[in-house]
Design a protein around this motif. Structure first.
Motif, PDB file in Angstrom:
ATOM      1  N   GLN A 136     -32.180  24.688  -9.111  1.00 40.43           N
ATOM      2  CA  GLN A 136     -33.547  24.941  -9.487  1.00 40.43           C
ATOM      3  C   GLN A 136     -34.207  24.502 -10.902  1.00 40.43           C
ATOM      4  O   GLN A 136     -35.047  23.428 -11.154  1.00 40.43           O
ATOM      5  CB  GLN A 136     -34.067  26.693  -8.927  1.00 40.43           C
ATOM      6  N   LEU A 182     -43.998  28.355  -7.282  1.00 45.48           N
ATOM      7  CA  LEU A 182     -42.259  28.058  -7.616  1.00 45.48           C
ATOM      8  C   LEU A 182     -41.962  29.222  -7.690  1.00 45.48           C
ATOM      9  O   LEU A 182     -41.009  29.509  -6.446  1.00 45.48           O
ATOM     10  CB  LEU A 182     -42.329  27.201  -8.819  1.00 45.48           C
ATOM     11  N   VAL A 183     -42.430  30.325  -8.126  1.00 48.42           N
ATOM     12  CA  VAL A 183     -42.165  31.207  -8.168  1.00 48.42           C
ATOM     13  C   VAL A 183     -41.695  32.179  -6.923  1.00 48.42           C
ATOM     14  O   VAL A 183     -40.915  32.855  -6.203  1.00 48.42           O
ATOM     15  CB  VAL A 183     -42.771  32.174  -9.313  1.00 48.42           C
ATOM     16  N   THR A 184     -42.629  32.039  -5.731  1.00 49.68           N
ATOM     17  CA  THR A 184     -42.878  32.741  -4.749  1.00 49.68           C
ATOM     18  C   THR A 184     -41.810  31.575  -3.732  1.00 49.68           C
ATOM     19  O   THR A 184     -42.051  32.040  -2.776  1.00 49.68           O
ATOM     20  CB  THR A 184     -44.160  32.566  -3.759  1.00 49.68           C
ATOM     21  N   LYS A 185     -41.243  30.303  -4.452  1.00 51.46           N
ATOM     22  CA  LYS A 185     -40.426  29.910  -3.380  1.00 51.46           C
ATOM     23  C   LYS A 185     -39.375  30.470  -3.698  1.00 51.46           C
ATOM     24  O   LYS A 185     -38.223  29.672  -3.578  1.00 51.46           O
ATOM     25  CB  LYS A 185     -41.062  28.449  -3.519  1.00 51.46           C
ATOM     26  N   GLY A 186     -38.732  31.541  -4.650  1.00 46.02           N
ATOM     27  CA  GLY A 186     -37.401  31.389  -4.760  1.00 46.02           C
ATOM     28  C   GLY A 186     -36.892  31.048  -6.892  1.00 46.02           C
ATOM     29  O   GLY A 186     -35.954  31.619  -6.842  1.00 46.02           O
ATOM     30  N   MET A 187     -37.910  30.172  -6.889  1.00 47.87           N
ATOM     31  CA  MET A 187     -37.937  30.423  -8.640  1.00 47.87           C
ATOM     32  C   MET A 187     -36.664  31.410  -9.026  1.00 47.87           C
ATOM     33  O   MET A 187     -38.055  31.884  -9.483  1.00 47.87           O
ATOM     34  CB  MET A 187     -38.388  29.603  -8.985  1.00 47.87           C
ATOM     35  N   LYS A 188     -35.947  31.297  -9.811  1.00 49.69           N
ATOM     36  CA  LYS A 188     -35.495  31.915 -11.439  1.00 49.69           C
ATOM     37  C   LYS A 188     -36.953  32.299 -12.195  1.00 49.69           C
ATOM     38  O   LYS A 188     -36.905  30.894 -12.877  1.00 49.69           O
ATOM     39  CB  LYS A 188     -33.905  32.277 -11.181  1.00 49.69           C
ATOM     40  N   ARG A 189     -36.955  33.453 -12.480  1.00 52.97           N
ATOM     41  CA  ARG A 189     -38.139  33.025 -14.131  1.00 52.97           C
ATOM     42  C   ARG A 189     -36.891  32.661 -15.328  1.00 52.97           C
ATOM     43  O   ARG A 189     -38.256  31.719 -15.970  1.00 52.97           O
ATOM     44  CB  ARG A 189     -39.135  34.321 -14.115  1.00 52.97           C
ATOM     45  N   VAL A 248     -45.506  39.294  -2.082  1.00 48.85           N
ATOM     46  CA  VAL A 248     -44.912  38.717  -2.520  1.00 48.85           C
ATOM     47  C   VAL A 248     -43.865  39.023  -3.964  1.00 48.85           C
ATOM     48  O   VAL A 248     -43.844  37.571  -4.934  1.00 48.85           O
ATOM     49  CB  VAL A 248     -45.235  37.033  -2.477  1.00 48.85           C
ATOM     50  N   ASN A 284     -37.433  38.337  -6.794  1.00 49.41           N
ATOM     51  CA  ASN A 284     -37.732  38.025  -5.339  1.00 49.41           C
ATOM     52  C   ASN A 284     -36.940  37.827  -4.033  1.00 49.41           C
ATOM     53  O   ASN A 284     -37.124  36.653  -3.880  1.00 49.41           O
ATOM     54  CB  ASN A 284     -38.045  36.081  -5.947  1.00 49.41           C
ATOM     55  N   ASN A 297     -38.848  36.765  -1.139  1.00 47.30           N
ATOM     56  CA  ASN A 297     -39.434  35.401  -1.008  1.00 47.30           C
ATOM     57  C   ASN A 297     -38.813  34.184   0.105  1.00 47.30           C
ATOM     58  O   ASN A 297     -39.545  33.464   0.712  1.00 47.30           O
ATOM     59  CB  ASN A 297     -39.500  35.075  -2.511  1.00 47.30           C
ATOM     60  N   TYR A 329     -46.333  31.645   1.081  1.00 46.18           N
ATOM     61  CA  TYR A 329     -47.015  31.841   0.212  1.00 46.18           C
ATOM     62  C   TYR A 329     -48.290  30.617   0.732  1.00 46.18           C
ATOM     63  O   TYR A 329     -47.469  29.951  -0.340  1.00 46.18           O
ATOM     64  CB  TYR A 329     -46.889  32.629  -0.341  1.00 46.18           C
ATOM     65  N   TYR A 376     -43.978  16.171  -4.661  1.00 49.47           N
ATOM     66  CA  TYR A 376     -44.162  18.334  -4.571  1.00 49.47           C
ATOM     67  C   TYR A 376     -42.792  18.894  -3.870  1.00 49.47           C
ATOM     68  O   TYR A 376     -42.102  19.634  -4.293  1.00 49.47           O
ATOM     69  CB  TYR A 376     -45.254  18.318  -4.606  1.00 49.47           C
ATOM     70  N   SER A 389     -35.916  21.685  -2.886  1.00 48.39           N
ATOM     71  CA  SER A 389     -34.921  22.392  -4.416  1.00 48.39           C
ATOM     72  C   SER A 389     -34.386  23.718  -5.157  1.00 48.39           C
ATOM     73  O   SER A 389     -33.567  24.092  -5.168  1.00 48.39           O
ATOM     74  CB  SER A 389     -35.023  20.912  -5.732  1.00 48.39           C
ATOM     75  N   ILE A 390     -35.713  23.984  -4.941  1.00 44.05           N
ATOM     76  CA  ILE A 390     -35.632  25.132  -5.639  1.00 44.05           C
ATOM     77  C   ILE A 390     -35.232  26.284  -4.418  1.00 44.05           C
ATOM     78  O   ILE A 390     -34.202  27.835  -5.029  1.00 44.05           O
ATOM     79  CB  ILE A 390     -37.295  25.431  -6.062  1.00 44.05           C
ATOM     80  N   THR A 391     -35.329  26.496  -3.128  1.00 46.28           N
ATOM     81  CA  THR A 391     -35.143  27.099  -2.356  1.00 46.28           C
ATOM     82  C   THR A 391     -34.232  26.502  -1.777  1.00 46.28           C
ATOM     83  O   THR A 391     -32.822  27.743  -1.003  1.00 46.28           O
ATOM     84  CB  THR A 391     -36.037  26.509  -1.339  1.00 46.28           C
TER      85      THR A 391
END
Lengths: 256, 309
Positions: free
Chosen positions: A3, A105-112, B50, B72, B75, B80, B96, B102-104
């Motif tokens: 991430q 991005l945050v709702t996709k699971g990106m850690k803040r 969410v 999260n 999530n 969403y 994008y 990559s984030i998931t």
């Protein structure tokens, strides 16, 4: 880590495609060239104006310039370069708040906390490259024009100014997370630096202030020693760490 | 099994109660239409699901796991689509989606495959331009692609068709209909025609409370009163019908059409009987099922009256 890397790549891609990266590198390169160039040109400029100065009663004697003068010019220019850098980076969070680009991005699971760290590492790397590009450009021209200075360690004040730059960036990071606009974050930052200068009027506090790290001119001139800055260096490092940790804490609770 | 379960959820902004002890369940494999006026609390509820907004009271479970604000974890089950999805305009759609993949935590190989299939699904597969040049509809379609990237168990769409032209609306609804096989959908809107078209179940939120819930058939059955219209070719026949059945609203160009509101099936039969027995031949006779829009307005008016009392 995936991430963090993905988000960092996004930061660099944005800066490259917007042309900001090239512009900021050119500005710092220009600053690096300007210091020795201005020093080198000073005797010639003085000669050009000598007649009019003589008419005013000011007599210019034989003027000699050297690398020390060029380095002093360098440290005079560091605050200006830093202001330009903060103007470029002031919107690092506000533009994303405004557009709402963090939401996906945050709702996709990106850690803040990874967002905060990736943003900080990005500006830190950029600042490091820009600063040392400016430093070594000046160093190279100084060596070419006047040879290497044996008597003064030019790296020590260079490192101190660099730490001050990182101190400013850490504060900027923190204020950017809190503020909705870049103007507000830059105002907070400017306010903090002014407070530091005001505190500098109280003699017992002076040696602890991070703004003291910008006194490279005095070290180069031989009027101060590096050891005199250890306390302000420690305070700056503590503030940097505290700002980054505090920013993570604030951003974790920030409504996006 | 309920993919989404909301129990006694409450939220206030200052003195204003936005969500008031809301209970809601969305069954797996369904499209749930979450309807309500602007400001009814639809977006607030979705943002709490969410984890973008903290609830004051109550609990939310997604796929059996409790949603916690700031964290999260849940999530991973959710896709969403915000009402106005925003992207990095300097990227292409593929870039994008690669960032999102990559984030998931998807592998490069599976991400590439999934991105190609999603861009084909939303009709952006040939598009190499940067997002900066996208229309609103294209952004919504890309938004759906990003929301579906991690094969979510629950797809949350916040008013995805509100700002689109009819063609754009149809495209989005077709996509949602197509992905129904893969995921459960919670779909908020105030365009009731969209709900009637694709939703299995409807929940109506008003003043932060769920005031009506059920399948469209169930909701219509709860409100059996319907309108009917009858049209005659001449004034004499029309007047004879009025004398025998009762006065209705005269509508139409020549005032030969009559509309009778809130009629039961018995009165409908009676009208037909009168026509047959008295040889009053109508040109048109139309029984009008109650629309969701009509029910929506009635429920809101009823609740406003109760609220005032």
């Amino acid at each position: 880590m995936k991430q963090f890397i993905a988000f960092s790549q996004k930061e660099w891609l944005g800066q490259v495609r917007s042309g900001q990266l090239v512009i900021i590198l050119l500005i710092f390169l220009l600053f690096g060239v300007m210091n020795p160039a201005m020093t080198k040109l000073t005797p010639w400029l003085m000669e050009q104006f000598s007649q009019s100065l003589a008419d005013s009663g000011i007599i210019i004697g034989d003027m000699r310039v050297d690398a020390v003068m060029s380095w002093q010019q360098f440290y005079k220019n560091v605050p200006m370069a830093l202001i330009i850098f903060t103007l470029f980076s002031g919107n690092m969070f506000s533009s994303e708040y405004e557009k709402g680009t963090f939401v996906n991005l945050v709702t996709k699971g990106m850690k803040r906390w990874k967002i905060v760290l990736a943003k900080f590492v990005h500006i830190l790397i950029l600042c490091t490259v820009c600063y040392w590009l400016m430093f070594f450009t000046t160093f190279a021209y100084n060596s070419y024009f006047w040879g290497v200075i044996e008597t003064v360690n030019v790296y020590h004040p260079g490192v101190l100014s660099y730490v001050f730059g990182v101190f400013v960036l850490a504060l900027l990071l923190c204020f950017s997370v809190i503020s909705k606009t870049s103007t507000t974050s830059l105002t907070f930052l400017g306010g903090s630096i002014i407070i530091c200068y005001v505190l500098g009027l109280i003699p017992p506090v002076v040696e602890y202030l991070p703004t003291q790290l910008l006194s490279g001119e005095q070290i180069i001139g031989g009027t101060m020693d590096i050891s005199a800055y250890l306390k302000s260096l420690c305070v700056a490092l503590v503030v940097i760490s505290g700002s980054v940790i505090g920013t993570i804490f604030i951003f974790n609770r920030k409504q996006l | 099994m309920a993919v989404l379960k909301i129990q006694r959820l409450s939220k206030r902004f200052g003195d204003r109660v936005v969500i008031d002890a809301l209970n809601l369940e969305v069954e797996a494999g369904s499209i749930y239409g979450f309807i309500g006026q602007n400001g009814a609390g639809k977006t607030t509820t979705m943002r709490m699901i969410v984890g973008l907004l903290a609830a004051d009271n109550g609990t939310i479970y997604v796929n059996g796991e409790k949603v916690t604000y700031g964290a999260n974890q849940t999530n991973q089950y959710i896709g969403y689509l915000p009402d106005v999805p925003e992207f990095y305009h300097y990227m292409t759609a593929t870039e994008y989606l690669q960032l999102c993949a990559s984030i998931t935590g998807m592998t490069q190989k599976s991400a590439t495959k999934r991105i190609i299939s999603l861009l084909t699904l939303v009709g952006l597969e040939q598009n190499k331009q940067r997002i900066r040049g996208y229309s609103r509809g294209m952004k919504q379609r890309l938004g759906i692609a990003q929301a579906l990237l991690n094969k979510p168990k629950l797809l949350i769409c916040d008013e995805p068709t509100s700002a689109l032209d009819p063609v754009g609306r149809k495209e989005i609804l077709d996509i949602l209909q197509a992905v129904k096989k893969e995921t459960t959908i919670l779909f908020s809107t105030h365009i009731l025609a969209d709900v009637e078209r694709i939703c299995d179940k409807v929940g109506m939120i008003h003043n932060g409370k769920l005031v009506l819930e059920g399948t469209i058939e169930e909701i219509k059955a709860q409100n059996p009163a319907c309108d009917f219209e009858i049209e005659f070719s001449d004034e004499q026949t029309c007047q004879s019908f009025i004398d025998l059945f009762g006065k209705g609203n005269r509508i139409g160009h020549e005032n030969l059409q009559l509309r009778y509101k809130n009629q039961t099936s018995e009165s409908y039969e009676q009208a037909l009987r009168i026509c047959v027995e008295h040889h009053l031949l109508p040109q048109r006779f139309q029984w009008m099922e109650p629309t969701l829009e009509k029910l929506f307005i009635e429920v809101i008016q009823k609740n406003e009256t109760i609220h005032r009392i």
